[in-house]
Design an enzyme around this catalytic site. Structure first.
Site, PDB file in Angstrom:
ATOM      1  N   CYS A 114       0.818  -1.230   0.000  1.00 58.97           N
ATOM      2  CA  CYS A 114       0.000   0.000   0.000  1.00 58.97           C
ATOM      3  C   CYS A 114       0.840   1.265   0.000  1.00 58.97           C
ATOM      4  CB  CYS A 114      -0.938   0.002   1.198  1.00 58.97           C
ATOM      5  SG  CYS A 114      -1.941  -1.473   1.308  1.00 58.97           S
ATOM      6  N   HIS A 241      -2.609   7.179   3.193  1.00 60.26           N
ATOM      7  CA  HIS A 241      -3.187   5.934   2.691  1.00 60.26           C
ATOM      8  C   HIS A 241      -4.568   5.741   3.328  1.00 60.26           C
ATOM      9  CE1 HIS A 241      -3.847   1.927   1.504  1.00 60.26           C
ATOM     10  NE2 HIS A 241      -3.561   1.374   2.668  1.00 60.26           N
ATOM     11  N   ASN A 271     -10.201   0.430   0.856  1.00 63.51           N
ATOM     12  CA  ASN A 271      -8.746   0.433   0.744  1.00 63.51           C
ATOM     13  C   ASN A 271      -8.354  -0.129  -0.637  1.00 63.51           C
ATOM     14  OD1 ASN A 271      -6.019  -0.145   0.932  1.00 63.51           O
ATOM     15  ND2 ASN A 271      -6.138  -1.031   2.985  1.00 63.51           N
TER      16      ASN A 271
HETATM   17  O1  UT7 Z   1      -3.580  -1.346   3.644  1.00 67.40           O
HETATM   18  C1  UT7 Z   1      -3.536  -2.356   4.599  1.00 67.40           C
HETATM   19  C2  UT7 Z   1      -3.619  -1.729   5.896  1.00 67.40           C
HETATM   20  N1  UT7 Z   1      -4.707  -2.270   6.674  1.00 67.40           N
HETATM   21  C3  UT7 Z   1      -5.146  -1.574   7.700  1.00 67.40           C
HETATM   22  O2  UT7 Z   1      -4.709  -0.483   7.962  1.00 67.40           O
HETATM   23  C4  UT7 Z   1      -6.154  -2.183   8.608  1.00 67.40           C
HETATM   24  C5  UT7 Z   1      -5.899  -1.765  10.017  1.00 67.40           C
HETATM   25  N2  UT7 Z   1      -6.848  -2.382  10.936  1.00 67.40           N
HETATM   26  C6  UT7 Z   1      -8.126  -1.988  10.960  1.00 67.40           C
HETATM   27  O3  UT7 Z   1      -8.530  -1.102  10.221  1.00 67.40           O
HETATM   28  C7  UT7 Z   1      -9.036  -2.620  11.968  1.00 67.40           C
HETATM   29  O4  UT7 Z   1      -8.253  -3.388  12.886  1.00 67.40           O
HETATM   30  C8  UT7 Z   1     -10.133  -3.506  11.350  1.00 67.40           C
HETATM   31  C9  UT7 Z   1     -11.152  -2.635  10.619  1.00 67.40           C
HETATM   32  C10 UT7 Z   1      -9.513  -4.498  10.371  1.00 67.40           C
HETATM   33  C11 UT7 Z   1     -10.869  -4.291  12.419  1.00 67.40           C
HETATM   34  O5  UT7 Z   1     -11.432  -3.394  13.375  1.00 67.40           O
HETATM   35  P1  UT7 Z   1     -11.218  -3.630  14.948  1.00 67.40           P
HETATM   36  O6  UT7 Z   1     -11.929  -2.550  15.630  1.00 67.40           O
HETATM   37  O7  UT7 Z   1      -9.731  -3.771  15.153  1.00 67.40           O
HETATM   38  O8  UT7 Z   1     -11.979  -4.984  15.169  1.00 67.40           O
HETATM   39  P2  UT7 Z   1     -11.419  -6.369  15.775  1.00 67.40           P
HETATM   40  O9  UT7 Z   1     -10.529  -7.050  14.785  1.00 67.40           O
HETATM   41  O10 UT7 Z   1     -10.891  -6.127  17.147  1.00 67.40           O
HETATM   42  O11 UT7 Z   1     -12.743  -7.208  15.901  1.00 67.40           O
HETATM   43  C12 UT7 Z   1     -13.771  -6.825  16.824  1.00 67.40           C
HETATM   44  C13 UT7 Z   1     -14.939  -7.739  16.657  1.00 67.40           C
HETATM   45  C14 UT7 Z   1     -14.585  -9.230  16.653  1.00 67.40           C
HETATM   46  O12 UT7 Z   1     -15.623  -9.916  17.291  1.00 67.40           O
HETATM   47  P3  UT7 Z   1     -15.483 -10.392  18.828  1.00 67.40           P
HETATM   48  O13 UT7 Z   1     -14.258 -11.266  18.864  1.00 67.40           O
HETATM   49  O14 UT7 Z   1     -15.316  -9.124  19.619  1.00 67.40           O
HETATM   50  O15 UT7 Z   1     -16.764 -11.089  19.079  1.00 67.40           O
HETATM   51  C15 UT7 Z   1     -14.576  -9.582  15.201  1.00 67.40           C
HETATM   52  O16 UT7 Z   1     -14.879 -10.940  14.972  1.00 67.40           O
HETATM   53  O17 UT7 Z   1     -15.575  -7.486  15.396  1.00 67.40           O
HETATM   54  C16 UT7 Z   1     -15.707  -8.721  14.685  1.00 67.40           C
HETATM   55  N3  UT7 Z   1     -15.638  -8.428  13.242  1.00 67.40           N
HETATM   56  C17 UT7 Z   1     -16.691  -8.115  12.519  1.00 67.40           C
HETATM   57  N4  UT7 Z   1     -17.993  -8.000  12.809  1.00 67.40           N
HETATM   58  C18 UT7 Z   1     -18.841  -7.659  11.824  1.00 67.40           C
HETATM   59  C19 UT7 Z   1     -14.519  -8.405  12.485  1.00 67.40           C
HETATM   60  N5  UT7 Z   1     -14.861  -8.073  11.228  1.00 67.40           N
HETATM   61  C20 UT7 Z   1     -16.213  -7.908  11.222  1.00 67.40           C
HETATM   62  C21 UT7 Z   1     -17.139  -7.547  10.223  1.00 67.40           C
HETATM   63  N6  UT7 Z   1     -18.421  -7.438  10.579  1.00 67.40           N
HETATM   64  N7  UT7 Z   1     -16.774  -7.297   8.933  1.00 67.40           N
END
Ligand code: UT7
Length: 325
Positions: A114, A241, A271
């Site tokens: 990226c 980004h 993204n």
């Molecule tokens: O260019 C590449 C660079 N990439 C990035 O910069 C990504 C950086 N990271 C992020 O943007 C975030 O970490 C994410 C958007 C990927 C995830 O957000 P988060 O607030 O860190 O969520 P999490 O991974 O801590 O997940 C929280 C909860 C989990 O459920 P439990 O374990 O709390 O029950 C996940 O299973 O949200 C759940 N979850 C979802 N729920 C509904 C994860 N993805 C989804 C989804 N829909 N799409």
């Protein structure tokens, strides 16, 4: 003597198919509410019949037409991508063919994930000469075909698109003051290649990547500004980004940057890896916000873990700018 670079023109291409959060909620256990709250993303574009090369060529043609330059004066055609149609020939060589670029144009693809766009500009700055001072940089990604549509934590985040710029190297143009780096990490963000069994998918651990992003982007931006002898107040626009609106807002708050200085389009495109920054630059150009002398700080980060930042100034005169609008 190393020459500096100015931005001459921009272009972009987004495939017409728009996929909403509700569309994704039909195929994976997610919701519009979750995606908007955690990422700011509302829609993204996906290719249907379009190839990676189709997007790259359309963005490149738009930038070249606006630049109005003789292709014989193009020193290099670079493509940044993680998702080309083929490993070889490169997308840049295929662009050379479809655009009819001369044989002495240096053409190759570059993968810094990226963060590819600032890397591409920095490489162009080293390649361009007084005889062939123009460079074409296309950042093109078709991430929809690298998505695992059973993994809700990644498949809602990415989209397809291409952005292109034409730049001019000149002794009186400002140095990019590019600052690039990487961390040798293959755990938190990777896409399998030919050496791995099974389909090639994006794998990501979101939280460590989020933490990396909010740490590295302000540091990288500050390093670019220190090299240029400028402060955050002295740049007109900051284009980061576009991975997650929360990352951009967090950094803007941390640095007390006013909202009008920060460009965001992640809500519409998701993204698009290396294509995010040049697609944003093209939108700024089309909105009349890149006028001669406008200074833009571009900062990206991505798989690798890579990061890169640089300062690019809009070139041209007010008359030539108005002609291309
Ligand atoms: O260019 C590449 C660079 N990439 C990035 O910069 C990504 C950086 N990271 C992020 O943007 C975030 O970490 C994410 C958007 C990927 C995830 O957000 P988060 O607030 O860190 O969520 P999490 O991974 O801590 O997940 C929280 C909860 C989990 O459920 P439990 O374990 O709390 O029950 C996940 O299973 O949200 C759940 N979850 C979802 N729920 C509904 C994860 N993805 C989804 C989804 N829909 N799409």
């Amino acid at each position: 003597m190393q020459m500096g670079l100015r931005l001459t023109a921009t272009g972009s291409c987004l495939p017409p198919k728009v996929v909403t959060n509700d569309d994704l909620a039909q195929i994976v256990d997610t919701s519009d509410e979750w995606i908007v709250k955690r990422t700011g993303i509302r829609t993204r574009h996906y290719c249907e019949t379009e190839t990676h090369l189709d997007l790259a060529a359309a963005a490149a043609r738009q930038a070249l037409e606006r630049a109005g330059i003789d292709p014989a004066r193009l020193g290099a055609c670079l493509v940044t991508t993680v998702a080309a149609d083929q490993v070889t020939p490169s997308c840049a060589c295929m662009l050379q063919k479809v655009l009819g670029l001369p044989e002495d144009t240096v053409c190759f693809d570059l993968n810094a994930a990226c963060a590819g766009f600032p890397y591409g500009l920095r490489v162009l700055q080293g390649l361009l000469t007084a005889e062939k001072p123009y460079g074409l940089l296309v950042s093109c990604e078709v991430l929809s075909r690298l998505m695992d549509f059973t993994d809700r934590s990644t498949c809602v985040l990415f989209g397809d698109g291409a952005g292109a710029v034409v730049v001019e190297a000149a002794p009186d143009a400002p140095d990019l003051c590019a600052r690039l780096g990487s961390r040798g990490d293959n755990q938190v963000l990777y896409i399998d290649g030919a050496g791995q069994p099974g389909p090639s998918h994006i794998h990501m651990e979101g939280q460590p990547v989020f933490k990396f992003a909010v740490d590295i982007m302000p540091k990288c931006g500050q390093a670019v500004l220190d090299a240029a002898g400028l402060t955050w107040d002295q740049v007109d626009l900051v284009v980061m980004h576009q991975a997650n609106e929360r990352i951009i807002d967090h950094i803007a708050r941390k640095l007390s940057l006013p909202p009008e200085k920060i460009y965001k389009n992640v809500s519409r495109y998701g993204n698009m890896s290396s294509a995010c920054i040049p697609v944003a630059l093209n939108e700024l150009y089309e909105a009349g916000r890149l006028t001669p002398g406008t200074k833009v700080l571009c900062v990206g980060f991505g798989g690798g873990l890579t990061w890169g930042g640089c300062l690019i100034e809009m070139g041209g005169t007010h008359e030539s700018y108005e002609e291309t609008q």
